[in-house]
Each structure stands twice: as structure tokens, then as C-alpha cells.
Design a protein around this motif. Structure first.
Motif, mmCIF file in Angstrom:
data_model
loop_
_atom_site.group_PDB
_atom_site.id
_atom_site.type_symbol
_atom_site.label_atom_id
_atom_site.label_comp_id
_atom_site.label_asym_id
_atom_site.label_seq_id
_atom_site.Cartn_x
_atom_site.Cartn_y
_atom_site.Cartn_z
ATOM 1 N N LEU A 155 0.277 45.548 10.043
ATOM 2 C CA LEU A 155 -1.139 45.229 9.900
ATOM 3 C C LEU A 155 -1.434 44.757 8.472
ATOM 4 O O LEU A 155 -2.306 43.897 8.268
ATOM 5 C CB LEU A 155 -2.017 46.424 10.266
ATOM 6 N N ALA A 156 -0.706 45.282 7.501
ATOM 7 C CA ALA A 156 -0.920 44.832 6.117
ATOM 8 C C ALA A 156 -0.494 43.374 5.941
ATOM 9 O O ALA A 156 -1.156 42.601 5.239
ATOM 10 C CB ALA A 156 -0.152 45.733 5.145
ATOM 11 N N ILE A 157 0.599 42.991 6.593
ATOM 12 C CA ILE A 157 1.014 41.580 6.539
ATOM 13 C C ILE A 157 -0.090 40.703 7.136
ATOM 14 O O ILE A 157 -0.510 39.707 6.532
ATOM 15 C CB ILE A 157 2.350 41.380 7.305
ATOM 16 N N LEU A 158 -0.580 41.095 8.308
ATOM 17 C CA LEU A 158 -1.591 40.287 8.999
ATOM 18 C C LEU A 158 -2.935 40.314 8.263
ATOM 19 O O LEU A 158 -3.633 39.295 8.205
ATOM 20 C CB LEU A 158 -1.746 40.769 10.442
ATOM 21 N N ALA A 159 -3.301 41.444 7.684
ATOM 22 C CA ALA A 159 -4.567 41.513 6.942
ATOM 23 C C ALA A 159 -4.494 40.613 5.709
ATOM 24 O O ALA A 159 -5.474 39.947 5.347
ATOM 25 C CB ALA A 159 -4.878 42.955 6.544
ATOM 26 N N GLY A 160 -3.330 40.587 5.066
ATOM 27 C CA GLY A 160 -3.157 39.677 3.926
ATOM 28 C C GLY A 160 -3.262 38.226 4.372
ATOM 29 O O GLY A 160 -3.978 37.420 3.762
ATOM 30 N N ASP A 161 -2.590 37.893 5.467
ATOM 31 C CA ASP A 161 -2.676 36.530 6.009
ATOM 32 C C ASP A 161 -4.127 36.171 6.324
ATOM 33 O O ASP A 161 -4.568 35.036 6.095
ATOM 34 C CB ASP A 161 -1.846 36.416 7.301
ATOM 35 N N ALA A 162 -4.853 37.125 6.882
ATOM 36 C CA ALA A 162 -6.241 36.875 7.287
ATOM 37 C C ALA A 162 -7.127 36.652 6.060
ATOM 38 O O ALA A 162 -7.980 35.756 6.059
ATOM 39 C CB ALA A 162 -6.761 38.051 8.121
ATOM 40 N N LEU A 163 -6.937 37.455 5.016
ATOM 41 C CA LEU A 163 -7.742 37.273 3.799
ATOM 42 C C LEU A 163 -7.457 35.916 3.164
ATOM 43 O O LEU A 163 -8.367 35.214 2.708
ATOM 44 C CB LEU A 163 -7.455 38.394 2.789
ATOM 45 N N LEU A 164 -6.183 35.553 3.143
ATOM 46 C CA LEU A 164 -5.786 34.262 2.578
ATOM 47 C C LEU A 164 -6.435 33.113 3.354
ATOM 48 O O LEU A 164 -7.036 32.194 2.785
ATOM 49 C CB LEU A 164 -4.249 34.168 2.614
ATOM 50 N N THR A 165 -6.341 33.165 4.673
ATOM 51 C CA THR A 165 -6.887 32.091 5.506
ATOM 52 C C THR A 165 -8.411 32.040 5.404
ATOM 53 O O THR A 165 -9.011 30.962 5.287
ATOM 54 C CB THR A 165 -6.468 32.310 6.980
ATOM 55 N N GLU A 166 -9.029 33.218 5.422
ATOM 56 C CA GLU A 166 -10.488 33.278 5.404
ATOM 57 C C GLU A 166 -11.049 32.743 4.084
ATOM 58 O O GLU A 166 -12.159 32.206 4.040
ATOM 59 C CB GLU A 166 -10.948 34.715 5.656
ATOM 60 N N ALA A 167 -10.293 32.879 3.003
ATOM 61 C CA ALA A 167 -10.753 32.327 1.721
ATOM 62 C C ALA A 167 -11.008 30.828 1.848
ATOM 63 O O ALA A 167 -11.991 30.303 1.311
ATOM 64 C CB ALA A 167 -9.711 32.600 0.631
ATOM 65 N N PHE A 168 -10.144 30.138 2.586
ATOM 66 C CA PHE A 168 -10.310 28.690 2.740
ATOM 67 C C PHE A 168 -11.416 28.362 3.745
ATOM 68 O O PHE A 168 -12.101 27.345 3.601
ATOM 69 C CB PHE A 168 -8.976 28.037 3.103
ATOM 70 N N ALA A 169 -11.602 29.217 4.745
ATOM 71 C CA ALA A 169 -12.742 29.035 5.655
ATOM 72 C C ALA A 169 -14.043 29.140 4.858
ATOM 73 O O ALA A 169 -14.967 28.346 5.043
ATOM 74 C CB ALA A 169 -12.706 30.082 6.773
ATOM 75 N N LEU A 170 -14.097 30.103 3.957
ATOM 76 C CA LEU A 170 -15.313 30.310 3.163
ATOM 77 C C LEU A 170 -15.567 29.125 2.229
ATOM 78 O O LEU A 170 -16.690 28.617 2.134
ATOM 79 C CB LEU A 170 -15.173 31.632 2.384
ATOM 80 N N LEU A 171 -14.528 28.668 1.543
ATOM 81 C CA LEU A 171 -14.706 27.550 0.606
ATOM 82 C C LEU A 171 -15.144 26.267 1.320
ATOM 83 O O LEU A 171 -15.869 25.456 0.745
ATOM 84 C CB LEU A 171 -13.403 27.256 -0.145
ATOM 85 N N SER A 172 -14.676 26.087 2.541
ATOM 86 C CA SER A 172 -14.980 24.834 3.245
ATOM 87 C C SER A 172 -16.238 24.947 4.109
ATOM 88 O O SER A 172 -16.583 24.001 4.814
ATOM 89 C CB SER A 172 -13.784 24.415 4.111
ATOM 90 N N ASP A 173 -16.906 26.070 4.031
ATOM 91 C CA ASP A 173 -18.127 26.276 4.819
ATOM 92 C C ASP A 173 -19.310 25.574 4.147
ATOM 93 O O ASP A 173 -19.530 25.752 2.952
ATOM 94 C CB ASP A 173 -18.391 27.792 4.921
ATOM 95 N N PRO A 174 -20.075 24.776 4.907
ATOM 96 C CA PRO A 174 -21.223 24.069 4.309
ATOM 97 C C PRO A 174 -22.208 25.004 3.608
ATOM 98 O O PRO A 174 -22.910 24.577 2.698
ATOM 99 C CB PRO A 174 -21.890 23.396 5.514
ATOM 100 N N ARG A 175 -22.275 26.281 4.021
ATOM 101 C CA ARG A 175 -23.195 27.211 3.355
ATOM 102 C C ARG A 175 -22.743 27.523 1.928
ATOM 103 O O ARG A 175 -23.518 27.975 1.099
ATOM 104 C CB ARG A 175 -23.323 28.511 4.159
ATOM 105 N N THR A 176 -21.462 27.302 1.642
ATOM 106 C CA THR A 176 -20.962 27.582 0.297
ATOM 107 C C THR A 176 -21.402 26.504 -0.686
ATOM 108 O O THR A 176 -21.737 26.793 -1.840
ATOM 109 C CB THR A 176 -19.426 27.708 0.328
ATOM 110 N N HIS A 177 -21.384 25.255 -0.247
ATOM 111 C CA HIS A 177 -21.905 24.157 -1.069
ATOM 112 C C HIS A 177 -22.276 23.002 -0.156
ATOM 113 O O HIS A 177 -21.507 22.666 0.737
ATOM 114 C CB HIS A 177 -20.874 23.708 -2.112
ATOM 115 N N PRO A 178 -23.420 22.370 -0.378
ATOM 116 C CA PRO A 178 -23.841 21.302 0.539
ATOM 117 C C PRO A 178 -22.995 20.031 0.439
ATOM 118 O O PRO A 178 -22.947 19.253 1.400
ATOM 119 C CB PRO A 178 -25.289 21.014 0.111
ATOM 120 N N ASP A 179 -22.316 19.825 -0.680
ATOM 121 C CA ASP A 179 -21.567 18.578 -0.878
ATOM 122 C C ASP A 179 -20.115 18.758 -0.426
ATOM 123 O O ASP A 179 -19.359 19.512 -1.040
ATOM 124 C CB ASP A 179 -21.627 18.196 -2.363
ATOM 125 N N PRO A 180 -19.700 18.031 0.640
ATOM 126 C CA PRO A 180 -18.326 18.211 1.134
ATOM 127 C C PRO A 180 -17.265 17.809 0.111
ATOM 128 O O PRO A 180 -16.139 18.330 0.157
ATOM 129 C CB PRO A 180 -18.265 17.319 2.377
#
Lengths: 306, 306
Positions: B121-146
Motif C-alpha cells: 500500500l505504501a508503494i501504491l500510495a506513493g504512486d498515487a501522490l506522485l500522479t495526483e500532483a500532476f492532476a492538480l497542476l494541470s487542473d484549470p482551477r489551479t491556473h486559468p492559463d493552460p
């Protein structure tokens, strides 16, 4: 003559095999060239290459290519996106095979990354492939429009993350100790395997600037293709040999995995598979004969022997 | 009165501590709220929360905030970017602590994720945090300019990937068995710890639409800050107690890690640290008094006791 009959005329099995093989060769070459550009330690690159090169049929990049082709996107414009998706798929295999996960020593007929190197390097090589996939998608050379790049990143990150593939892996592991019911198995598989396959189809649609209606039809196709792929995989696990699979066969049973085959038997699983193929082909109706390769692909998923 | 004297007037230690604490509280709240939005299995979310919440001083988000503030970007506009960077940092700790990596059972005074849950679960939780960081950065709510979003993804992926943090981790592990020379230690640390710290400063500059000259000055500051942070860490490893650190002290020696302290001794390491602080402060000259908090931060890196 209806679309179905046209499809059968338009694309023979040989043509399909040859297009799939071309895509695999080009994806392989792209990945090898891309890895060679990275300023990374030699052992890390070797482990990444072991996990990402010389493997598989590259079905996911082929999905990106075929989906993008519906919108006349040339192959070379979708290659990097397919390669990024494949890096995500490969990282997940590298981590899945770890001693603390499935503890698998054989993958595509070769030693797994942790076996060929060591578990620590396999963890890091997986992390590196995962991270590099997003570097590639967000690179201006992949697509000139930053809005497309940002949407590709968002789509792939959602598909691969906690609500997608990684979430499905956790549900899969939990299903080993507390058996999942039929609905829970479908939900788990839709995340574990389905999410990346659907993302491949969706990323092709993003590259092609698909209309909302087109995108929604392709999403439906992608969902059906993911289901067909997974059910076929579960059937193969009990019917094929390790030699044919290039990985350990029968491990679902050994690991007490929750699969539709285990829950409902082979015949019921084959019915679900047929239904998924029909559903996927139905979703492609608006695309006419240009979607023949996608029709052939979902049939290929269902018919594959390895 | 020169800029340095102004800096001393402009920002007392109390003010700095209070700003840092505010940023940590807001980052914590953002991460908790963000995790709560994810449609993910409960145990996975719990493991991700264990790895990402209730921990650390959130120095990296503070760097993003202070760097963005140079360009009058309000704090709430840089919060998501800081949180994404922190998710990457936290995933790297979750994976670092694994039995197959550092095999550490204690982190920030709590059991590590693999110890509190299990290694898979620690391997998968790390993978999930890593992946989610990029989901967050690419989310329009994070910045309006793509275009900004795509550049944030590219910057963070480069810093965290095989040519950055993960590459540094591999070099670090290799340094345990074949001792690195001084240059190789600096090169390893610039990747392992420095790359993410520099990325934090650079992402603030991206949010602020910095000019190339401003960006380059901040990159130089970020490089110096990363060096200062790492040398201070290595000094603390031999001078502080596990209690003060909230993690196992002395493990560099036990693991035979290649550090400047081990190679050149404490006094030489302290000189390198002082040089890095001076270099970082020098790079901030064009920004005038508005960079006082960044000046205070690099001094804080050098002076920290935990």
C-alpha cells in the motif's frame, strides 16, 4: 451495404496485424530514442529501458493512434502521446512485479526489473517512468498547443491516479482477502485496467479536437474496450500456458484474485466479453468506416491468445 | 541604508516564523480538502493522508509562495502549486522509507506509511501522490492559463524525474557502495534534494510571469537554497538527536552515505553552507526588499535545528 459489412471488407486480419506491428515498432523506437536523451544515471536508464523497451504489443499506443486517426491526425503527431501512455503502463507493471506486490519474476518472458536489477532500483525506475510520462506530455515538441498538452496531462493523471488505475490496484489487492461481488469486480477492473485503455482513446480524441458528442462516443468505446481487454485477460489466465502468455499463468487462482471468471465461470465470462465487444462496436457507429481499425482492435482484444 | 540592512529591519525572525507557519497551515488544509475530493478506495486515501498530512514545515510550498509573491501573486493563487510540489516531496519520502529502500520505521515522529499500513500500500500510495500532483497542476482551477499549467507540469516533472530527484536518489544509493568524490556528491545532491527546491522557486516565477532575467536570478537562488538545505541536513544528521529530527539521526553514517560532512568534515561543510547562503542572497539583489522573506528562508535553512 451496412457499416459492419464494409468493415469486414475494409480491413483484413493481415492488414490489422501489420498496422499494429508498425505502431509497436515506431513506439519502441520512439521510447528508445527518448530514453537516450535523458541525463540520468546509467543504471537507472538501464532499468527504465528494461521495463519499457522490447515488450508487449503496445496496444495502448495503438489505441491513441487509431483514435487520433479518426480525426486525420497523422501517426507521427500521436506517437509521443502513445509513448507517454505506454510509459505509465510499463511503470505500473514494474511496480506490480515487486516482491512486496505480486512478487513476479517473469514478465514477457524476461526477468522482471527487480529480478534483473534489485527492488530499490525497480521502485525508482517505476517512479522515473511515471514522472517522465508527464514530462513528455507537457513538452512543446509533443504538441504546439499548451491547452492540448494540459488536457492530455489531466486526462492521463486522472486515469492513472488514485481514482483510476492505482485505486483499482488497491481494490484488486483487497479482493484477495475479502472476495468482491460481481459489481465490485466490474468497478475494480474498470479502474485497474479500463481507465488507461479509455484514456488512450480519449487522448486520441483530444489530439483530434473531437466534438463533445464524438468524445462521448469514444469514451463509451474506450470503456467497452477496457472491459473486453480485462475479461479476455482473466479468461486467458485460466486457459493459456505461461509460455504463450510470456508471464506466469494461473496466478489469479493462486493469488485468489477476484475475477468474473472465478465468480461466474468461463461461459458467463465469455458472454460478458461478447457483450462488451458488441457495445464498443455500437459506440463507433457515428464514425463510419474510418473506425474499422478500432472495431478490429476490440475484436482482437476478445480473440487474443496471449 | 543598503538592502541587507533593510532586510534585517523589514523581517524579524518572529514575522518569518509566523509566515512560514501560516503557509504550513494553509497547505495542510488544502491537501486535506483535496484528498477528500478524490474518488479513491478508503485505505488508499488513508495511506496517502498518512504520507502527506500532518507533517513537516512545508518549506517547499513556502518557497513557491515567496517566489510568486515577488510578482505580487496572491497566496491563494500559488497554494495549489505549492501543494502539488509537496505531494511530490511526500511521495518520495513514502517510497524512500520502504523496506527495500531505506527501511525506515520512523518519520516526523510517526510510523512510516509502510509500517502503519503495509509495503504494497505504501508503494501504491506513493504512486498515487506522485500522479495526483500532476492532476492538480494541470487542473484549470489551479491556473486559468493552460500555457502556465503545461509549463508547471514540465518544470516539476523534469525536477522530479530521472534527470532530477529520482536520478539523485539512484546516485545516492550507488554512493553507499562506491564512495563519491566531492564533485560527485555535489552533483548527486543538486539532483536528489536541490532539484525540487529549485523547482519550487521556478514555479513561483512561472506563476508570476517572470522575465528571463528574473527567472534566471531565481533559478540561481533556488540552486543555492537547495545546496544550503542539503548541507544543513547532512550536518544535522551527525549533530542532532533523533528526537529533535523526528526521524532516525546518524543514519548517513550507518548507511555509509556519501556526504560532504563525511568526506570533508564538519568545518568544511559549514563553510560550504555559508557560501551557499551568501550566493543565494547575492542572486536576490535585483529584487530589492521584496525578496526579504526569501533571504530569511535561506538563512533559516542554514540555521535550522531539525
Amino acid at each position: 451495404m451496412d457499416g459492419e459489412a464494409l468493415a469486414n471488407l475494409a480491413m483484413t486480419e493481415d492488414q490489422f496485424d501489420s498496422q499494429l506491428a508498425d505502431c509497436a515498432i515506431e513506439t519502441e523506437a520512439f521510447l528508445a530514442a527518448h530514453l537516450a536523451t535523458l541525463d540520468a544515471p546509467e543504471r537507472l536508464l538501464a532499468a527504465m529501458a528494461h521495463g519499457a523497451l522490447d515488450g508487449g504489443k503496445r496496444l495502448r499506443p495503438f489505441l491513441v493512434r487509431l483514435s487520433a486517426s479518426l480525426f486525420a491526425v497523422p501517426h507521427e503527431k500521436s506517437l509521443a502521446v502513445g509513448a507517454a501512455l505506454e510509459m505509465i503502463h510499463c511503470y505500473s507493471l514494474v511496480h506490480d512485479d515487486l516482491p512486496d506486490m505480486d512478487n513476479d519474476e517473469l514478465r514477457r518472458g524476461k526477468p522482471t526489473v527487480w529480478k534483473a536489477f534489485d527492488p530499490a532500483l525497480a521502485i525508482l525506475a517505476g517512479d522515473a517512468l511515471l514522472t517522465e510520462a508527464f514530462a513528455l506530455l507537457s513538452d512543446p515538441r509533443t504538441h504546439p498547443d499548451p491547452a492540448i498538452r494540459a488536457e492530455l496531462v489531466l486526462t492521463l493523471a486522472h486515469a492513472a491516479g488514485p481514482a483510476g488505475m492505482v485505486g483499482g490496484q488497491v481494490l484488486d489487492i483487497e479482493g484477495e482477502t475479502s472476495p468482491l461481488d460481481e459489481d465490485a469486480i466490474f468497478a475494480m477492473q474498470a479502474k485497474k485496467t479500463g481507465a488507461l485503455i479509455r484514456a488512450g482513446v480519449e487522448m486520441g480524441a483530444i489530439l483530434g479536437n473531437a466534438s463533445p458528442a464524438q468524445r462521448s462516443g469514444l469514451t463509451r468505446f474506450g470503456t467497452a474496450a477496457g472491459l473486453a481487454f480485462q475479461i479476455a485477460d482473466d479468461i486467458l489466465d485460466v486457459t493459456a500456458t505461461s509460455h504463450a502468455l510470456g508471464k506466469t499463468a494461473g496466478k489469479d487462482v493462486v493469488q485468489n484474485k477476484s475475477t468474473i471468471v472465478a465468480r461466474k465461470g468461463l461461459d458467463a465470462a465469455r458472454q460478458v466479453l461478447d457483450g462488451a465487444v458488441a457495445n464498443g462496436i455500437d459506440a463507433l457507429l457515428p464514425f463510419g468506416p474510418s473506425a474499422d481499425p478500432l472495431r478490429a482492435l476490440i475484436r482482437h482484444f476478445a480473440a487474443r491468445q496471449s
